[in-house]
Motif scaffolding. Sequence first.
Motif, PDB file in Angstrom:
ATOM      1  N   SER A  31       0.828  -1.208   0.000  1.00 55.58           N
ATOM      2  CA  SER A  31       0.000   0.000   0.000  1.00 55.58           C
ATOM      3  C   SER A  31       0.865   1.263   0.000  1.00 55.58           C
ATOM      4  O   SER A  31       0.530   2.246  -0.665  1.00 55.58           O
ATOM      5  CB  SER A  31      -0.957   0.005   1.189  1.00 55.58           C
ATOM      6  OG  SER A  31      -0.247  -0.056   2.397  1.00 55.58           O
ATOM      7  N   LEU A  32       1.982   1.235   0.706  1.00 62.40           N
ATOM      8  CA  LEU A  32       2.885   2.386   0.681  1.00 62.40           C
ATOM      9  C   LEU A  32       3.567   2.526  -0.678  1.00 62.40           C
ATOM     10  O   LEU A  32       3.801   3.646  -1.149  1.00 62.40           O
ATOM     11  CB  LEU A  32       3.936   2.275   1.789  1.00 62.40           C
ATOM     12  CG  LEU A  32       3.447   2.537   3.205  1.00 62.40           C
ATOM     13  CD1 LEU A  32       4.563   2.248   4.215  1.00 62.40           C
ATOM     14  CD2 LEU A  32       2.966   3.969   3.358  1.00 62.40           C
ATOM     15  N   ALA A  33       3.886   1.419  -1.318  1.00 59.79           N
ATOM     16  CA  ALA A  33       4.518   1.477  -2.635  1.00 59.79           C
ATOM     17  C   ALA A  33       3.564   2.069  -3.660  1.00 59.79           C
ATOM     18  O   ALA A  33       3.991   2.808  -4.561  1.00 59.79           O
ATOM     19  CB  ALA A  33       4.972   0.086  -3.068  1.00 59.79           C
ATOM     20  N   ASP A  34       2.266   1.781  -3.537  1.00 60.91           N
ATOM     21  CA  ASP A  34       1.282   2.368  -4.440  1.00 60.91           C
ATOM     22  C   ASP A  34       1.171   3.880  -4.244  1.00 60.91           C
ATOM     23  O   ASP A  34       1.026   4.631  -5.210  1.00 60.91           O
ATOM     24  CB  ASP A  34      -0.098   1.734  -4.235  1.00 60.91           C
ATOM     25  CG  ASP A  34      -0.174   0.322  -4.789  1.00 60.91           C
ATOM     26  OD1 ASP A  34       0.686  -0.034  -5.634  1.00 60.91           O
ATOM     27  OD2 ASP A  34      -1.078  -0.418  -4.374  1.00 60.91           O
ATOM     28  N   SER A  35       1.228   4.327  -3.001  1.00 57.58           N
ATOM     29  CA  SER A  35       1.033   5.755  -2.740  1.00 57.58           C
ATOM     30  C   SER A  35       2.326   6.568  -2.795  1.00 57.58           C
ATOM     31  O   SER A  35       2.315   7.706  -3.267  1.00 57.58           O
ATOM     32  CB  SER A  35       0.356   5.962  -1.386  1.00 57.58           C
ATOM     33  OG  SER A  35       1.172   5.448  -0.359  1.00 57.58           O
ATOM     34  N   LEU A  36       3.456   6.022  -2.363  1.00 53.23           N
ATOM     35  CA  LEU A  36       4.710   6.775  -2.326  1.00 53.23           C
ATOM     36  C   LEU A  36       5.680   6.411  -3.439  1.00 53.23           C
ATOM     37  O   LEU A  36       6.632   7.144  -3.683  1.00 53.23           O
ATOM     38  CB  LEU A  36       5.420   6.551  -0.976  1.00 53.23           C
ATOM     39  CG  LEU A  36       4.683   6.961   0.287  1.00 53.23           C
ATOM     40  CD1 LEU A  36       5.499   6.576   1.509  1.00 53.23           C
ATOM     41  CD2 LEU A  36       4.407   8.453   0.283  1.00 53.23           C
ATOM     42  N   GLY A  37       5.484   5.289  -4.060  1.00 58.53           N
ATOM     43  CA  GLY A  37       6.449   4.800  -5.049  1.00 58.53           C
ATOM     44  C   GLY A  37       7.537   3.987  -4.361  1.00 58.53           C
ATOM     45  O   GLY A  37       7.690   4.034  -3.138  1.00 58.53           O
ATOM     46  N   MET A  38       8.282   3.246  -5.143  1.00 57.50           N
ATOM     47  CA  MET A  38       9.321   2.371  -4.586  1.00 57.50           C
ATOM     48  C   MET A  38      10.400   3.161  -3.852  1.00 57.50           C
ATOM     49  O   MET A  38      10.816   2.790  -2.760  1.00 57.50           O
ATOM     50  CB  MET A  38       9.967   1.543  -5.699  1.00 57.50           C
ATOM     51  CG  MET A  38       9.005   0.595  -6.382  1.00 57.50           C
ATOM     52  SD  MET A  38       8.557  -0.753  -5.339  1.00 57.50           S
ATOM     53  CE  MET A  38       9.702  -1.937  -5.937  1.00 57.50           C
ATOM     54  N   SER A  39      10.842   4.278  -4.429  1.00 57.42           N
ATOM     55  CA  SER A  39      11.894   5.053  -3.776  1.00 57.42           C
ATOM     56  C   SER A  39      11.368   5.736  -2.514  1.00 57.42           C
ATOM     57  O   SER A  39      12.100   5.869  -1.526  1.00 57.42           O
ATOM     58  CB  SER A  39      12.478   6.086  -4.742  1.00 57.42           C
ATOM     59  OG  SER A  39      11.471   6.971  -5.183  1.00 57.42           O
ATOM     60  N   GLY A  40      10.103   6.146  -2.524  1.00 54.52           N
ATOM     61  CA  GLY A  40       9.523   6.769  -1.339  1.00 54.52           C
ATOM     62  C   GLY A  40       9.427   5.801  -0.167  1.00 54.52           C
ATOM     63  O   GLY A  40       9.698   6.166   0.982  1.00 54.52           O
ATOM     64  N   VAL A  41       9.049   4.559  -0.454  1.00 50.03           N
ATOM     65  CA  VAL A  41       8.964   3.546   0.598  1.00 50.03           C
ATOM     66  C   VAL A  41      10.355   3.244   1.140  1.00 50.03           C
ATOM     67  O   VAL A  41      10.554   3.151   2.355  1.00 50.03           O
ATOM     68  CB  VAL A  41       8.296   2.262   0.074  1.00 50.03           C
ATOM     69  CG1 VAL A  41       8.324   1.163   1.116  1.00 50.03           C
ATOM     70  CG2 VAL A  41       6.882   2.535  -0.353  1.00 50.03           C
ATOM     71  N   SER A  42      11.321   3.117   0.258  1.00 47.01           N
ATOM     72  CA  SER A  42      12.692   2.856   0.702  1.00 47.01           C
ATOM     73  C   SER A  42      13.201   4.001   1.565  1.00 47.01           C
ATOM     74  O   SER A  42      13.853   3.778   2.598  1.00 47.01           O
ATOM     75  CB  SER A  42      13.619   2.657  -0.504  1.00 47.01           C
ATOM     76  OG  SER A  42      13.217   1.529  -1.245  1.00 47.01           O
ATOM     77  N   PHE A  43      12.913   5.236   1.169  1.00 40.99           N
ATOM     78  CA  PHE A  43      13.329   6.402   1.953  1.00 40.99           C
ATOM     79  C   PHE A  43      12.646   6.398   3.320  1.00 40.99           C
ATOM     80  O   PHE A  43      13.289   6.653   4.347  1.00 40.99           O
ATOM     81  CB  PHE A  43      13.005   7.694   1.196  1.00 40.99           C
ATOM     82  CG  PHE A  43      13.443   8.928   1.910  1.00 40.99           C
ATOM     83  CD1 PHE A  43      14.781   9.284   1.943  1.00 40.99           C
ATOM     84  CD2 PHE A  43      12.518   9.729   2.554  1.00 40.99           C
ATOM     85  CE1 PHE A  43      15.190  10.420   2.603  1.00 40.99           C
ATOM     86  CE2 PHE A  43      12.912  10.866   3.225  1.00 40.99           C
ATOM     87  CZ  PHE A  43      14.259  11.222   3.246  1.00 40.99           C
ATOM     88  N   LEU A  44      11.345   6.100   3.356  1.00 41.26           N
ATOM     89  CA  LEU A  44      10.607   6.065   4.620  1.00 41.26           C
ATOM     90  C   LEU A  44      11.171   5.006   5.555  1.00 41.26           C
ATOM     91  O   LEU A  44      11.449   5.283   6.736  1.00 41.26           O
ATOM     92  CB  LEU A  44       9.122   5.794   4.364  1.00 41.26           C
ATOM     93  CG  LEU A  44       8.249   5.654   5.608  1.00 41.26           C
ATOM     94  CD1 LEU A  44       8.160   6.974   6.364  1.00 41.26           C
ATOM     95  CD2 LEU A  44       6.873   5.160   5.226  1.00 41.26           C
ATOM     96  N   TYR A  45      11.363   3.781   5.074  1.00 44.55           N
ATOM     97  CA  TYR A  45      11.913   2.715   5.910  1.00 44.55           C
ATOM     98  C   TYR A  45      13.351   3.040   6.334  1.00 44.55           C
ATOM     99  O   TYR A  45      13.763   2.710   7.444  1.00 44.55           O
ATOM    100  CB  TYR A  45      11.864   1.371   5.191  1.00 44.55           C
ATOM    101  CG  TYR A  45      10.469   0.798   5.045  1.00 44.55           C
ATOM    102  CD1 TYR A  45       9.469   1.074   5.962  1.00 44.55           C
ATOM    103  CD2 TYR A  45      10.159  -0.042   3.992  1.00 44.55           C
ATOM    104  CE1 TYR A  45       8.198   0.543   5.827  1.00 44.55           C
ATOM    105  CE2 TYR A  45       8.887  -0.592   3.851  1.00 44.55           C
ATOM    106  CZ  TYR A  45       7.916  -0.295   4.773  1.00 44.55           C
ATOM    107  OH  TYR A  45       6.661  -0.832   4.653  1.00 44.55           O
ATOM    108  N   GLY A  46      14.108   3.691   5.463  1.00 45.98           N
ATOM    109  CA  GLY A  46      15.468   4.109   5.816  1.00 45.98           C
ATOM    110  C   GLY A  46      15.468   5.133   6.941  1.00 45.98           C
ATOM    111  O   GLY A  46      16.299   5.072   7.853  1.00 45.98           O
ATOM    112  N   CYS A  47      14.525   6.085   6.901  1.00 44.74           N
ATOM    113  CA  CYS A  47      14.412   7.082   7.973  1.00 44.74           C
ATOM    114  C   CYS A  47      14.037   6.429   9.295  1.00 44.74           C
ATOM    115  O   CYS A  47      14.575   6.789  10.351  1.00 44.74           O
ATOM    116  CB  CYS A  47      13.388   8.152   7.603  1.00 44.74           C
ATOM    117  SG  CYS A  47      13.954   9.266   6.320  1.00 44.74           S
ATOM    118  N   VAL A  48      13.121   5.475   9.247  1.00 45.20           N
ATOM    119  CA  VAL A  48      12.735   4.763  10.466  1.00 45.20           C
ATOM    120  C   VAL A  48      13.939   3.997  11.019  1.00 45.20           C
ATOM    121  O   VAL A  48      14.204   4.014  12.227  1.00 45.20           O
ATOM    122  CB  VAL A  48      11.546   3.811  10.202  1.00 45.20           C
ATOM    123  CG1 VAL A  48      11.292   2.904  11.390  1.00 45.20           C
ATOM    124  CG2 VAL A  48      10.300   4.612   9.870  1.00 45.20           C
ATOM    125  N   GLY A  49      14.693   3.346  10.158  1.00 44.01           N
ATOM    126  CA  GLY A  49      15.894   2.625  10.587  1.00 44.01           C
ATOM    127  C   GLY A  49      16.948   3.552  11.161  1.00 44.01           C
ATOM    128  O   GLY A  49      17.603   3.229  12.157  1.00 44.01           O
TER     129      GLY A  49
END
Length: 121
Positions: A29-47
């Motif tokens: 669902s996040l990949a649909d709304s943010l795109g692949m790079s957006g999801v990777s950036f979000l998970y990277g920020c959380v990490g």
Amino acid sequence: PLRVRGRGVGVATLLCRIVSSAVALTYLSLADSLGMSGVSFLYGCVGLCASLFVCLTVPETKGKSLEMIGQEDEDDFELGGYEWDAESLHERSLHEEEMSAPRTASASAERDGFQSVRGSG
């Protein structure tokens, strides 16, 4: 310390499973709304935030054995912001073992202060 090693491993495993499940459930669902790079950036920020939290709050134990850490914190140690003393943890674990052990009716009655009445033959 060795006295909390088993519970620590259990908590770490539980947290790993929860985070893995959260990623698996939210990725599409996040990949649909943010795109692949957006999801990777979000998970990277959380990490990154999690790494900063660990670096700022967890004491350094590099090069120390579990026995050495246990000796340093022999009397008291801090767990989750609360101070626990070793004696109360030991009493708590004994109480949990006592409560989880199967008991007979007579053992339960004796523990509660009742004497067993048996016929004398």
